[in-house]
Design a protein around this motif. Sequence first.
Motif, PDB file in Angstrom:
ATOM      1  N   SER A  12      14.472  85.154  28.398  1.00 54.41           N
ATOM      2  CA  SER A  12      15.770  84.707  27.420  1.00 54.41           C
ATOM      3  C   SER A  12      16.274  83.613  28.231  1.00 54.41           C
ATOM      4  O   SER A  12      16.407  83.516  29.666  1.00 54.41           O
ATOM      5  CB  SER A  12      16.683  85.849  27.109  1.00 54.41           C
ATOM      6  OG  SER A  12      17.253  86.216  28.365  1.00 54.41           O
ATOM      7  N   ILE A  13      16.555  82.575  27.570  1.00 54.71           N
ATOM      8  CA  ILE A  13      17.208  81.394  27.888  1.00 54.71           C
ATOM      9  C   ILE A  13      18.429  81.076  27.090  1.00 54.71           C
ATOM     10  O   ILE A  13      18.357  81.240  25.970  1.00 54.71           O
ATOM     11  CB  ILE A  13      16.204  80.295  28.066  1.00 54.71           C
ATOM     12  CG1 ILE A  13      15.756  79.693  26.680  1.00 54.71           C
ATOM     13  CG2 ILE A  13      15.015  80.269  28.961  1.00 54.71           C
ATOM     14  CD1 ILE A  13      14.903  78.466  26.610  1.00 54.71           C
ATOM     15  N   ILE A  14      19.386  80.344  27.997  1.00 57.33           N
ATOM     16  CA  ILE A  14      20.551  79.735  27.096  1.00 57.33           C
ATOM     17  C   ILE A  14      20.293  78.303  27.225  1.00 57.33           C
ATOM     18  O   ILE A  14      20.315  77.702  28.292  1.00 57.33           O
ATOM     19  CB  ILE A  14      21.656  80.162  27.677  1.00 57.33           C
ATOM     20  CG1 ILE A  14      21.828  81.855  27.338  1.00 57.33           C
ATOM     21  CG2 ILE A  14      22.953  79.574  26.841  1.00 57.33           C
ATOM     22  CD1 ILE A  14      23.084  82.394  28.040  1.00 57.33           C
ATOM     23  N   PRO A  15      20.111  77.475  26.172  1.00 56.42           N
ATOM     24  CA  PRO A  15      19.857  76.238  26.121  1.00 56.42           C
ATOM     25  C   PRO A  15      21.208  75.353  26.493  1.00 56.42           C
ATOM     26  O   PRO A  15      22.338  75.671  26.285  1.00 56.42           O
ATOM     27  CB  PRO A  15      19.254  75.760  24.691  1.00 56.42           C
ATOM     28  CG  PRO A  15      19.800  76.784  23.963  1.00 56.42           C
ATOM     29  CD  PRO A  15      20.079  77.948  24.760  1.00 56.42           C
ATOM     30  N   TYR A  16      21.066  74.187  27.171  1.00 58.05           N
ATOM     31  CA  TYR A  16      21.872  73.138  27.433  1.00 58.05           C
ATOM     32  C   TYR A  16      21.465  71.993  26.577  1.00 58.05           C
ATOM     33  O   TYR A  16      22.410  71.427  25.948  1.00 58.05           O
ATOM     34  CB  TYR A  16      22.043  72.794  28.872  1.00 58.05           C
ATOM     35  CG  TYR A  16      22.659  73.825  29.896  1.00 58.05           C
ATOM     36  CD1 TYR A  16      24.022  74.052  29.833  1.00 58.05           C
ATOM     37  CD2 TYR A  16      21.749  74.574  30.813  1.00 58.05           C
ATOM     38  CE1 TYR A  16      24.405  75.030  30.734  1.00 58.05           C
ATOM     39  CE2 TYR A  16      22.263  75.462  31.635  1.00 58.05           C
ATOM     40  CZ  TYR A  16      23.567  75.796  31.570  1.00 58.05           C
ATOM     41  OH  TYR A  16      24.250  76.628  32.506  1.00 58.05           O
ATOM     42  N   PHE A  17      20.478  71.502  26.636  1.00 62.14           N
ATOM     43  CA  PHE A  17      20.106  70.369  25.734  1.00 62.14           C
ATOM     44  C   PHE A  17      18.589  70.945  25.069  1.00 62.14           C
ATOM     45  O   PHE A  17      17.988  71.881  25.428  1.00 62.14           O
ATOM     46  CB  PHE A  17      19.539  69.139  26.691  1.00 62.14           C
ATOM     47  CG  PHE A  17      20.720  68.598  27.345  1.00 62.14           C
ATOM     48  CD1 PHE A  17      21.597  68.103  27.120  1.00 62.14           C
ATOM     49  CD2 PHE A  17      20.887  69.005  28.922  1.00 62.14           C
ATOM     50  CE1 PHE A  17      22.882  67.446  27.696  1.00 62.14           C
ATOM     51  CE2 PHE A  17      21.769  68.718  29.505  1.00 62.14           C
ATOM     52  CZ  PHE A  17      23.047  67.899  29.066  1.00 62.14           C
ATOM     53  N   SER A  18      18.381  70.131  24.082  1.00 62.86           N
ATOM     54  CA  SER A  18      17.269  70.236  23.290  1.00 62.86           C
ATOM     55  C   SER A  18      16.686  68.787  23.150  1.00 62.86           C
ATOM     56  O   SER A  18      17.510  67.878  22.789  1.00 62.86           O
ATOM     57  CB  SER A  18      17.175  70.966  22.072  1.00 62.86           C
ATOM     58  OG  SER A  18      17.989  70.596  21.019  1.00 62.86           O
ATOM     59  N   GLY A  19      15.383  68.571  22.989  1.00 62.45           N
ATOM     60  CA  GLY A  19      14.891  67.265  22.811  1.00 62.45           C
ATOM     61  C   GLY A  19      13.277  67.433  22.761  1.00 62.45           C
ATOM     62  O   GLY A  19      12.800  68.369  22.559  1.00 62.45           O
ATOM     63  N   TYR A  20      12.796  65.971  22.943  1.00 62.39           N
ATOM     64  CA  TYR A  20      11.583  66.099  23.080  1.00 62.39           C
ATOM     65  C   TYR A  20      10.927  64.774  23.957  1.00 62.39           C
ATOM     66  O   TYR A  20      12.100  64.056  24.414  1.00 62.39           O
ATOM     67  CB  TYR A  20      10.874  65.710  21.626  1.00 62.39           C
ATOM     68  CG  TYR A  20      11.213  64.443  21.066  1.00 62.39           C
ATOM     69  CD1 TYR A  20      10.530  63.263  21.073  1.00 62.39           C
ATOM     70  CD2 TYR A  20      12.563  64.286  20.295  1.00 62.39           C
ATOM     71  CE1 TYR A  20      11.080  62.091  20.725  1.00 62.39           C
ATOM     72  CE2 TYR A  20      12.848  63.223  19.763  1.00 62.39           C
ATOM     73  CZ  TYR A  20      12.242  62.013  20.188  1.00 62.39           C
ATOM     74  OH  TYR A  20      12.563  60.832  19.261  1.00 62.39           O
ATOM     75  N   ARG A  21       9.893  64.686  24.392  1.00 63.98           N
ATOM     76  CA  ARG A  21       9.381  63.512  25.231  1.00 63.98           C
ATOM     77  C   ARG A  21       8.592  62.843  24.244  1.00 63.98           C
ATOM     78  O   ARG A  21       7.682  63.074  23.448  1.00 63.98           O
ATOM     79  CB  ARG A  21       8.316  64.245  26.203  1.00 63.98           C
ATOM     80  CG  ARG A  21       7.831  63.140  27.260  1.00 63.98           C
ATOM     81  CD  ARG A  21       7.215  63.701  28.417  1.00 63.98           C
ATOM     82  NE  ARG A  21       7.889  64.592  29.072  1.00 63.98           N
ATOM     83  CZ  ARG A  21       8.662  64.139  30.180  1.00 63.98           C
ATOM     84  NH1 ARG A  21       8.823  63.031  30.439  1.00 63.98           N
ATOM     85  NH2 ARG A  21       9.493  65.247  30.738  1.00 63.98           N
ATOM     86  N   ASP A  22       8.718  61.211  24.313  1.00 65.32           N
ATOM     87  CA  ASP A  22       8.055  60.452  23.431  1.00 65.32           C
ATOM     88  C   ASP A  22       6.863  60.300  23.921  1.00 65.32           C
ATOM     89  O   ASP A  22       6.448  60.187  25.117  1.00 65.32           O
ATOM     90  CB  ASP A  22       8.861  59.036  23.777  1.00 65.32           C
ATOM     91  CG  ASP A  22       8.276  57.935  22.712  1.00 65.32           C
ATOM     92  OD1 ASP A  22       7.376  57.349  23.240  1.00 65.32           O
ATOM     93  OD2 ASP A  22       8.667  57.648  21.694  1.00 65.32           O
ATOM     94  N   LYS A  23       5.862  60.390  22.808  1.00 63.62           N
ATOM     95  CA  LYS A  23       4.436  60.375  23.157  1.00 63.62           C
ATOM     96  C   LYS A  23       3.770  59.052  23.780  1.00 63.62           C
ATOM     97  O   LYS A  23       2.877  59.099  24.405  1.00 63.62           O
ATOM     98  CB  LYS A  23       3.549  60.806  21.969  1.00 63.62           C
ATOM     99  CG  LYS A  23       3.666  59.664  20.861  1.00 63.62           C
ATOM    100  CD  LYS A  23       2.859  60.148  19.909  1.00 63.62           C
ATOM    101  CE  LYS A  23       2.601  59.142  18.528  1.00 63.62           C
ATOM    102  NZ  LYS A  23       1.993  58.087  19.028  1.00 63.62           N
ATOM    103  N   ASP A  24       4.665  58.016  23.704  1.00 61.26           N
ATOM    104  CA  ASP A  24       3.977  56.650  24.074  1.00 61.26           C
ATOM    105  C   ASP A  24       4.540  56.431  25.429  1.00 61.26           C
ATOM    106  O   ASP A  24       3.892  55.853  26.353  1.00 61.26           O
ATOM    107  CB  ASP A  24       4.177  55.545  23.149  1.00 61.26           C
ATOM    108  CG  ASP A  24       3.474  55.800  21.885  1.00 61.26           C
ATOM    109  OD1 ASP A  24       2.447  56.330  21.928  1.00 61.26           O
ATOM    110  OD2 ASP A  24       4.008  55.613  20.822  1.00 61.26           O
ATOM    111  N   THR A  25       5.910  56.464  25.520  1.00 63.82           N
ATOM    112  CA  THR A  25       6.704  56.020  26.681  1.00 63.82           C
ATOM    113  C   THR A  25       6.765  57.227  27.643  1.00 63.82           C
ATOM    114  O   THR A  25       7.159  57.158  28.928  1.00 63.82           O
ATOM    115  CB  THR A  25       8.096  55.493  26.396  1.00 63.82           C
ATOM    116  OG1 THR A  25       8.917  56.640  25.830  1.00 63.82           O
ATOM    117  CG2 THR A  25       8.137  54.488  25.375  1.00 63.82           C
TER     118      THR A  25
END
Length: 88
Positions: A12-25
Amino acid sequence: MLRLQGADQEISIIPYFSGYRDKDTLKVIYVNDYTSVTDERLELIIRQDQIVSATKFSFKAREEFHRAANPKKRTKTKASLKKQQRKA
């Protein structure tokens, strides 16, 4: 915060941030900041066999990295944001 759950080894985790990694950069793009609302209600439970990779996140290390990469820009950490909020 990580906790092992039962025989299935769920985490179990408590998130601080969410997002993604850009596939190109490969740059991390933060979409949501949960730091002001994080509590037990946002707890996520993930099966261990579904985790591809995980690393510990450090606000201090992030700030130091960004400060070194961008000497003229100042990145605010969670602690500095809280300090700023107390002054307001």
